[in-house]
Design a protein around this motif. Structure first.
Motif, PDB file in Angstrom:
ATOM      1  N   CYS A   1       0.809  -1.215   0.000  1.00  0.00           N
ATOM      2  CA  CYS A   1       0.000   0.000   0.000  1.00  0.00           C
ATOM      3  C   CYS A   1       0.843   1.267   0.000  1.00  0.00           C
ATOM      4  CB  CYS A   1      -0.957   0.014   1.189  1.00  0.00           C
ATOM      5  SG  CYS A   1      -0.156  -0.029   2.803  1.00  0.00           S
ATOM      6  N   TRP A   2       2.121   1.160   0.344  1.00  0.00           N
ATOM      7  CA  TRP A   2       2.958   2.366   0.310  1.00  0.00           C
ATOM      8  C   TRP A   2       3.271   2.775  -1.118  1.00  0.00           C
ATOM      9  CZ3 TRP A   2       2.147   4.542   4.492  1.00  0.00           C
ATOM     10  CH2 TRP A   2       2.237   3.906   5.722  1.00  0.00           C
ATOM     11  N   GLY A   3       3.176   1.852  -2.057  1.00  0.00           N
ATOM     12  CA  GLY A   3       3.391   2.217  -3.450  1.00  0.00           C
ATOM     13  C   GLY A   3       4.807   2.609  -3.772  1.00  0.00           C
TER      14      GLY A   3
ATOM     15  N   ILE B   1      11.821   7.680   4.134  1.00  0.00           N
ATOM     16  CA  ILE B   1      11.486   7.729   2.718  1.00  0.00           C
ATOM     17  C   ILE B   1      10.218   8.566   2.535  1.00  0.00           C
ATOM     18  CG2 ILE B   1      10.821   6.363   0.702  1.00  0.00           C
ATOM     19  CD1 ILE B   1      12.270   3.986   2.095  1.00  0.00           C
ATOM     20  N   LYS B   2      10.286   9.605   1.762  1.00  0.00           N
ATOM     21  CA  LYS B   2       9.112  10.428   1.497  1.00  0.00           C
ATOM     22  C   LYS B   2       8.194   9.661   0.557  1.00  0.00           C
ATOM     23  CE  LYS B   2       7.593  15.048   0.089  1.00  0.00           C
ATOM     24  NZ  LYS B   2       6.827  15.270   1.324  1.00  0.00           N
ATOM     25  N   LEU B   3       6.992   9.383   1.001  1.00  0.00           N
ATOM     26  CA  LEU B   3       6.080   8.546   0.232  1.00  0.00           C
ATOM     27  C   LEU B   3       5.509   9.299  -0.958  1.00  0.00           C
ATOM     28  CD1 LEU B   3       4.177   6.864   3.189  1.00  0.00           C
ATOM     29  CD2 LEU B   3       5.863   5.810   1.692  1.00  0.00           C
TER      30      LEU B   3
ATOM     31  N   GLY C   1       8.050  10.772  -7.916  1.00  0.00           N
ATOM     32  CA  GLY C   1       8.708  10.732  -6.628  1.00  0.00           C
ATOM     33  C   GLY C   1       8.210  11.818  -5.702  1.00  0.00           C
ATOM     34  N   GLY C   2       7.888  11.453  -4.453  1.00  0.00           N
ATOM     35  CA  GLY C   2       7.387  12.434  -3.508  1.00  0.00           C
ATOM     36  C   GLY C   2       5.975  12.875  -3.853  1.00  0.00           C
ATOM     37  N   GLU C   3       5.627  14.096  -3.438  1.00  0.00           N
ATOM     38  CA  GLU C   3       4.277  14.614  -3.675  1.00  0.00           C
ATOM     39  C   GLU C   3       4.184  15.192  -5.076  1.00  0.00           C
ATOM     40  OE1 GLU C   3       0.826  15.633  -0.856  1.00  0.00           O
ATOM     41  OE2 GLU C   3       2.329  14.065  -1.098  1.00  0.00           O
ATOM     42  N   GLN C   4       3.170  14.777  -5.817  1.00  0.00           N
ATOM     43  CA  GLN C   4       2.869  15.374  -7.107  1.00  0.00           C
ATOM     44  C   GLN C   4       1.391  15.726  -7.117  1.00  0.00           C
ATOM     45  OE1 GLN C   4       4.126  11.518  -8.998  1.00  0.00           O
ATOM     46  NE2 GLN C   4       2.411  11.939 -10.386  1.00  0.00           N
ATOM     47  N   TYR C   5       0.983  16.580  -8.043  1.00  0.00           N
ATOM     48  CA  TYR C   5      -0.344  17.174  -7.925  1.00  0.00           C
ATOM     49  C   TYR C   5      -1.161  17.032  -9.202  1.00  0.00           C
ATOM     50  CZ  TYR C   5       1.828  19.352  -3.883  1.00  0.00           C
ATOM     51  OH  TYR C   5       2.482  19.557  -2.690  1.00  0.00           O
TER      52      TYR C   5
END
Length: 359
Positions: free
Chosen positions: A83-85, A157-159, A181-185
């Motif tokens: 689930c962490w992907g 690790i930044k999910l 990688g990281g937060e995308q929008y």
């Protein structure tokens, strides 16, 4: 046009060894009868990161020679829950990404981790309807990560997440290609909430398919054999939606006029006229659902994971490899083989399933 990554070598070898003879036909795709809308609709433009833009200009390949995500190191533990992907290049780690062989090193997800952030109700409903259509017709699975921590420990690790948010200053919607990688929008302009339900769902189907790793159909290398593009009629901030990808990509089948990623003739227009036409000067209508080729492409590059908090691999009971549905016995056989690669045996325990958060 869609993109492709290197595989988990062992996983793909395992899948290729399975020569099943009792597959049923793939179920019909969900179909919709779009409501008539008097409005133009809201355009969605997936964008490259600055690094991808530079690589595209220099090499024709937006992901460069090494698709190294910027939010963690190259050594990722194999025991990160599904689930962490989170996953890494297959030659460096035993990963949970699904793909087929190719020289294209860009990244897919295990499950698309999505956060719906403070959205108007009709926007949220449209996003959920798009998620349900994709899940009901493909192997792609989504995970509501709204309550997850920002980092996975140990390792800090930044999910990765796809945060869907309103952007009142934007006229067009925007997002990314694949997992970056990281937060995308996915940025949603205010104007979308005044569109019909079908237009809102169309917006999110396009956005999520780009995020799942699909380029736009009009970006195919051979697109000039099928369509004529008039960039003079395209809004200046939307021209990237027509950028032709010429290296390190995969084209599947012939040009798909029914793809959810294909621009309609009136999309992205600056008001000067049509932006894209079929060869012969025929109009291209809006598409409101995934095409057969969209579905086939995604099914060949994703496994339908059930979100778990342990290291077992568990596959949903609806799994379509190569356009056909596995029988229950075939699905369980594949699941058992994938788990045995990880030194895990027996049925995945129910206690290991993640508690899913409602959208």
């Amino acid at each position: 046009m869609k993109k492709i990554i290197k595989p988990i070598a062992a996983m793909i070898a395992m899948v290729s060894m399975l020569s099943f003879g009792s597959c049923s036909n793939e179920e019909e795709a969900m179909s919709f009868s779009p409501e008539k809308s008097n409005q133009q609709g809201v355009d969605f433009v997936a964008e490259f990161t600055p690094q991808q833009e530079t690589a595209l200009i220099e090499t024709g390949n937006p992901y460069g020679e090494v698709a190294q995500k910027d939010s963690w190191t190259s050594a990722i533990s194999a025991d990160i829950p599904t689930c962490w992907g989170v996953f890494e290049l297959p030659e460096y780690a035993n990963t949970r990404a699904a793909g087929i062989y190719g020289s294209y090193p860009a990244q897919y997800w295990t499950m698309l981790r999505v956060k719906l952030l403070q959205l108007p109700q009709n926007i949220k409903d449209g996003a959920i309807m798009a998620i349900e259509q994709i899940e009901n017709t493909t192997n792609v699975r989504f995970y509501n990560s709204i309550e997850d921590e920002e980092y996975y420990e140990p390792g800090h690790i930044k999910l990765p997440n796809i945060a869907v948010r309103m952007n009142g200053s934007a006229i067009e919607g925007s997002g990314s290609y694949g997992l970056i990688g990281g937060e995308q929008y996915i940025n949603v302009p205010t104007a979308l909430q005044f569109e019909s339900d079908d237009e809102i769902r169309r917006f999110f189907l396009h956005a999520f398919c780009n995020a799942a790793g699909m380029f736009n159909e009009q970006q195919r290398k051979d697109r000039d054999d099928y369509v004529t593009i008039n960039l003079n009629n395209v809004k200046s901030n939307c021209k990237s939606a027509f950028t032709k990808i010429t290296q390190n990509y995969t084209m599947q089948g012939s040009f798909d006029y029914s793809s959810i990623t294909l621009a309609a003739s009136t999309d992205y227009s600056n008001g000067s006229g049509n932006t894209i036409m079929k060869t012969g000067n025929f109009s291209i209508a809006k598409n409101y659902t995934l095409s057969y080729n969209d579905i086939y492409f995604l099914n060949g590059r994703y496994l339908p994971y059930i979100a778990r908090t342990d290291n077992y691999i568990e596959l949903d009971d609806t799994y379509y490899p190569n356009g056909q549905k596995l029988t229950e016995a075939e699905r369980l056989q594949l699941q058992t083989q994938l788990n045995s690669q990880r030194g895990l045996y027996g049925e995945p325990p129910l206690s290991g399933r993640a508690i899913l958060v409602e959208w």
